[in-house]
Design a protein around this motif. Structure first.
Motif, PDB file in Angstrom:
ATOM      1  N   PHE A  17       2.551 -31.449 -46.581  1.00 55.22           N
ATOM      2  CA  PHE A  17       3.108 -31.188 -48.012  1.00 55.22           C
ATOM      3  C   PHE A  17       3.771 -32.700 -47.699  1.00 55.22           C
ATOM      4  O   PHE A  17       5.031 -33.123 -47.825  1.00 55.22           O
ATOM      5  N   TYR A  18       4.452 -33.535 -49.192  1.00 54.27           N
ATOM      6  CA  TYR A  18       5.235 -34.219 -49.395  1.00 54.27           C
ATOM      7  C   TYR A  18       5.171 -34.532 -50.877  1.00 54.27           C
ATOM      8  O   TYR A  18       4.032 -33.781 -52.018  1.00 54.27           O
ATOM      9  N   SER A  19       5.993 -35.609 -51.428  1.00 52.18           N
ATOM     10  CA  SER A  19       5.936 -36.350 -52.996  1.00 52.18           C
ATOM     11  C   SER A  19       5.121 -37.251 -52.822  1.00 52.18           C
ATOM     12  O   SER A  19       5.407 -38.716 -52.319  1.00 52.18           O
ATOM     13  N   PHE A  20       3.948 -37.684 -53.616  1.00 59.26           N
ATOM     14  CA  PHE A  20       3.024 -38.748 -54.335  1.00 59.26           C
ATOM     15  C   PHE A  20       3.945 -39.837 -54.840  1.00 59.26           C
ATOM     16  O   PHE A  20       4.669 -39.481 -56.506  1.00 59.26           O
ATOM     17  N   SER A  21       4.397 -41.117 -54.031  1.00 60.78           N
ATOM     18  CA  SER A  21       5.259 -42.151 -54.572  1.00 60.78           C
ATOM     19  C   SER A  21       4.581 -42.580 -55.911  1.00 60.78           C
ATOM     20  O   SER A  21       5.736 -42.805 -56.517  1.00 60.78           O
ATOM     21  N   LYS A  22       3.350 -42.664 -56.311  1.00 55.86           N
ATOM     22  CA  LYS A  22       3.294 -43.618 -56.835  1.00 55.86           C
ATOM     23  C   LYS A  22       3.751 -42.736 -58.914  1.00 55.86           C
ATOM     24  O   LYS A  22       4.205 -42.774 -59.670  1.00 55.86           O
ATOM     25  N   THR A  23       4.056 -40.955 -58.682  1.00 50.82           N
ATOM     26  CA  THR A  23       4.255 -40.416 -59.422  1.00 50.82           C
ATOM     27  C   THR A  23       5.480 -39.643 -59.281  1.00 50.82           C
ATOM     28  O   THR A  23       5.387 -39.210 -60.274  1.00 50.82           O
ATOM     29  N   GLY A  24       5.762 -39.482 -57.999  1.00 51.78           N
ATOM     30  CA  GLY A  24       6.415 -38.279 -57.190  1.00 51.78           C
ATOM     31  C   GLY A  24       6.358 -37.052 -57.654  1.00 51.78           C
ATOM     32  O   GLY A  24       7.125 -36.096 -57.673  1.00 51.78           O
ATOM     33  N   ARG A  25       5.234 -36.508 -58.178  1.00 53.54           N
ATOM     34  CA  ARG A  25       4.710 -35.216 -58.235  1.00 53.54           C
ATOM     35  C   ARG A  25       4.394 -35.055 -56.705  1.00 53.54           C
ATOM     36  O   ARG A  25       3.877 -35.588 -56.130  1.00 53.54           O
ATOM     37  N   LYS A  26       4.681 -33.483 -56.545  1.00 57.52           N
ATOM     38  CA  LYS A  26       5.164 -32.615 -54.940  1.00 57.52           C
ATOM     39  C   LYS A  26       3.321 -32.215 -54.654  1.00 57.52           C
ATOM     40  O   LYS A  26       2.307 -32.299 -55.749  1.00 57.52           O
ATOM     41  N   VAL A  27       3.140 -32.713 -53.791  1.00 58.37           N
ATOM     42  CA  VAL A  27       1.455 -32.388 -53.303  1.00 58.37           C
ATOM     43  C   VAL A  27       1.541 -31.600 -52.159  1.00 58.37           C
ATOM     44  O   VAL A  27       2.391 -31.101 -51.037  1.00 58.37           O
ATOM     45  N   HIS A  28       0.735 -30.404 -52.508  1.00 60.38           N
ATOM     46  CA  HIS A  28       0.356 -29.538 -50.920  1.00 60.38           C
ATOM     47  C   HIS A  28      -1.604 -29.553 -50.967  1.00 60.38           C
ATOM     48  O   HIS A  28      -2.084 -29.224 -51.738  1.00 60.38           O
ATOM     49  N   ASN A  29      -1.680 -30.717 -50.329  1.00 60.84           N
ATOM     50  CA  ASN A  29      -2.911 -30.602 -49.725  1.00 60.84           C
ATOM     51  C   ASN A  29      -3.293 -30.005 -48.570  1.00 60.84           C
ATOM     52  O   ASN A  29      -2.749 -29.979 -47.262  1.00 60.84           O
ATOM     53  N   LYS A  30      -4.439 -29.174 -48.681  1.00 61.72           N
ATOM     54  CA  LYS A  30      -4.703 -28.347 -47.293  1.00 61.72           C
ATOM     55  C   LYS A  30      -6.339 -29.237 -47.183  1.00 61.72           C
ATOM     56  O   LYS A  30      -7.190 -29.298 -47.788  1.00 61.72           O
ATOM     57  N   ILE A  31      -6.378 -29.617 -45.873  1.00 58.03           N
ATOM     58  CA  ILE A  31      -7.515 -30.559 -44.845  1.00 58.03           C
ATOM     59  C   ILE A  31      -8.503 -29.553 -44.030  1.00 58.03           C
ATOM     60  O   ILE A  31      -7.673 -28.561 -43.524  1.00 58.03           O
ATOM     61  N   ALA A  32      -9.296 -29.806 -43.811  1.00 58.14           N
ATOM     62  CA  ALA A  32     -10.347 -28.911 -42.962  1.00 58.14           C
ATOM     63  C   ALA A  32     -10.329 -29.975 -41.566  1.00 58.14           C
ATOM     64  O   ALA A  32     -10.864 -31.053 -42.740  1.00 58.14           O
ATOM     65  N   ALA A  33     -10.083 -30.053 -40.939  1.00 58.12           N
ATOM     66  CA  ALA A  33     -10.732 -31.842 -39.260  1.00 58.12           C
ATOM     67  C   ALA A  33     -11.472 -31.217 -38.769  1.00 58.12           C
ATOM     68  O   ALA A  33     -11.635 -30.275 -38.351  1.00 58.12           O
ATOM     69  N   HIS A  34     -12.113 -32.432 -38.910  1.00 58.18           N
ATOM     70  CA  HIS A  34     -13.460 -31.812 -38.034  1.00 58.18           C
ATOM     71  C   HIS A  34     -13.451 -32.930 -36.359  1.00 58.18           C
ATOM     72  O   HIS A  34     -13.260 -34.175 -36.962  1.00 58.18           O
ATOM     73  N   PHE A  35     -13.805 -32.834 -35.471  1.00 57.56           N
ATOM     74  CA  PHE A  35     -13.436 -33.902 -34.473  1.00 57.56           C
ATOM     75  C   PHE A  35     -14.245 -34.151 -33.270  1.00 57.56           C
ATOM     76  O   PHE A  35     -14.931 -32.858 -33.270  1.00 57.56           O
ATOM     77  N   GLU A  36     -14.304 -35.213 -33.329  1.00 57.82           N
ATOM     78  CA  GLU A  36     -15.906 -35.380 -31.516  1.00 57.82           C
ATOM     79  C   GLU A  36     -14.831 -35.724 -31.138  1.00 57.82           C
ATOM     80  O   GLU A  36     -14.570 -37.054 -30.946  1.00 57.82           O
ATOM     81  N   LEU A  37     -14.900 -35.491 -29.759  1.00 54.34           N
ATOM     82  CA  LEU A  37     -14.821 -35.513 -28.591  1.00 54.34           C
ATOM     83  C   LEU A  37     -14.443 -36.770 -27.083  1.00 54.34           C
ATOM     84  O   LEU A  37     -16.094 -36.370 -26.827  1.00 54.34           O
ATOM     85  N   LYS A  38     -14.729 -37.523 -26.551  1.00 54.99           N
ATOM     86  CA  LYS A  38     -15.286 -38.113 -25.928  1.00 54.99           C
ATOM     87  C   LYS A  38     -14.144 -39.258 -24.443  1.00 54.99           C
ATOM     88  O   LYS A  38     -13.074 -39.124 -25.255  1.00 54.99           O
ATOM     89  N   ASP A  39     -14.436 -39.002 -23.461  1.00 56.95           N
ATOM     90  CA  ASP A  39     -13.200 -39.215 -22.656  1.00 56.95           C
ATOM     91  C   ASP A  39     -12.265 -38.622 -22.964  1.00 56.95           C
ATOM     92  O   ASP A  39     -11.073 -39.590 -22.224  1.00 56.95           O
ATOM     93  N   GLY A  40     -11.744 -37.251 -22.775  1.00 55.90           N
ATOM     94  CA  GLY A  40     -10.363 -37.319 -23.305  1.00 55.90           C
ATOM     95  C   GLY A  40      -9.916 -37.318 -24.650  1.00 55.90           C
ATOM     96  O   GLY A  40      -8.570 -37.239 -24.562  1.00 55.90           O
ATOM     97  N   LYS A  41     -10.418 -38.517 -25.965  1.00 55.03           N
ATOM     98  CA  LYS A  41      -9.937 -38.254 -26.878  1.00 55.03           C
ATOM     99  C   LYS A  41     -10.736 -38.217 -27.840  1.00 55.03           C
ATOM    100  O   LYS A  41     -11.871 -37.625 -27.624  1.00 55.03           O
ATOM    101  N   ILE A  42     -10.045 -38.380 -28.989  1.00 58.13           N
ATOM    102  CA  ILE A  42     -10.890 -38.193 -30.263  1.00 58.13           C
ATOM    103  C   ILE A  42     -12.068 -39.763 -30.537  1.00 58.13           C
ATOM    104  O   ILE A  42     -11.048 -40.722 -30.739  1.00 58.13           O
ATOM    105  N   ILE A  43     -12.759 -38.987 -30.659  1.00 59.60           N
ATOM    106  CA  ILE A  43     -13.917 -40.788 -30.899  1.00 59.60           C
ATOM    107  C   ILE A  43     -14.522 -39.991 -32.558  1.00 59.60           C
ATOM    108  O   ILE A  43     -14.894 -41.579 -32.644  1.00 59.60           O
ATOM    109  N   LYS A  44     -14.474 -38.862 -33.004  1.00 58.72           N
ATOM    110  CA  LYS A  44     -14.313 -39.280 -34.659  1.00 58.72           C
ATOM    111  C   LYS A  44     -13.742 -37.887 -35.341  1.00 58.72           C
ATOM    112  O   LYS A  44     -13.441 -37.108 -34.675  1.00 58.72           O
ATOM    113  N   HIS A  45     -12.960 -38.674 -36.536  1.00 59.96           N
ATOM    114  CA  HIS A  45     -12.241 -37.222 -36.726  1.00 59.96           C
ATOM    115  C   HIS A  45     -12.804 -37.183 -37.985  1.00 59.96           C
ATOM    116  O   HIS A  45     -12.154 -38.514 -39.417  1.00 59.96           O
ATOM    117  N   THR A  46     -13.099 -36.602 -38.821  1.00 64.08           N
ATOM    118  CA  THR A  46     -13.210 -36.464 -40.786  1.00 64.08           C
ATOM    119  C   THR A  46     -12.113 -35.109 -40.977  1.00 64.08           C
ATOM    120  O   THR A  46     -12.511 -34.054 -40.483  1.00 64.08           O
TER     121      THR A  46
END
Length: 156
Positions: free
Chosen positions: A82-111
């Motif tokens: 949830f934020y205001s887009f800097s170039k227009t000042g318009r309110k944004v509510h973006n819904k995101i699905a994230a996928h992670f691949e993990l290696k050595d206890g860390k995130i190695i791929k984040h989409t």
């Protein structure tokens, strides 16, 4: 590993890029519709740039549905920004699905997956409604965001 993803998003909500980056493997590959593919320190610098740009503004995120596979090598989460887009000042509510691949206890791929068309409509209004779903728009946005990232990196 759920704790790692929680740490990442809690830090993001607090605009703490360094803690976010500490969750990433040195060989991180990040991808989303706005930036395209970023590797290594470019991915970390993107978070530094985004966090810096939102300090003192109306930014917040919420995250949910963190799931890690039984062998601990992959995970998914949902998050909303949830934020205001800097170039227009318009309110944004973006819904995101994230996928992670993990290696050595860390995130190695984040989409991150989200509708660029819906985002563009919120961020840019009628222009975003008309152009936001096109390949041309995606290419132009990737060029602009990567140019901003390069400028940010040059200032470090």
């Amino acid at each position: 590993m759920e704790a790692l993803i929680e740490k990442f998003y809690t830090a993001f909500n607090e605009l703490d890029a360094e803690t976010m980056i500490s969750c990433y493997h040195d060989d991180i590959v990040f991808e989303d519709p706005a930036f395209g593919v970023l590797k290594g320190e470019h991915a970390g610098n993107m978070w530094r740039m985004l966090c810096e740009s939102q300090k003192g503004k109306d930014f917040k995120i919420v995250f949910s549905d963190i799931n890690i596979t039984s062998n601990g090598t992959m995970g998914n989460a949902k998050w909303e920004a949830f934020y205001s887009f800097s170039k227009t000042g318009r309110k944004v509510h973006n819904k995101i699905a994230a996928h992670f691949e993990l290696k050595d206890g860390k995130i190695i791929k984040h989409t991150d997956y989200f509708s660029l068309h819906k985002w563009a409509k919120q961020a840019m209004g009628f222009k975003g409604l008309l152009l936001g779903g096109t390949g041309f728009f995606r290419k132009k946005l990737n060029q602009q965001t990567n140019h901003l990232l390069s400028k940010f990196e040059n200032s470090l």
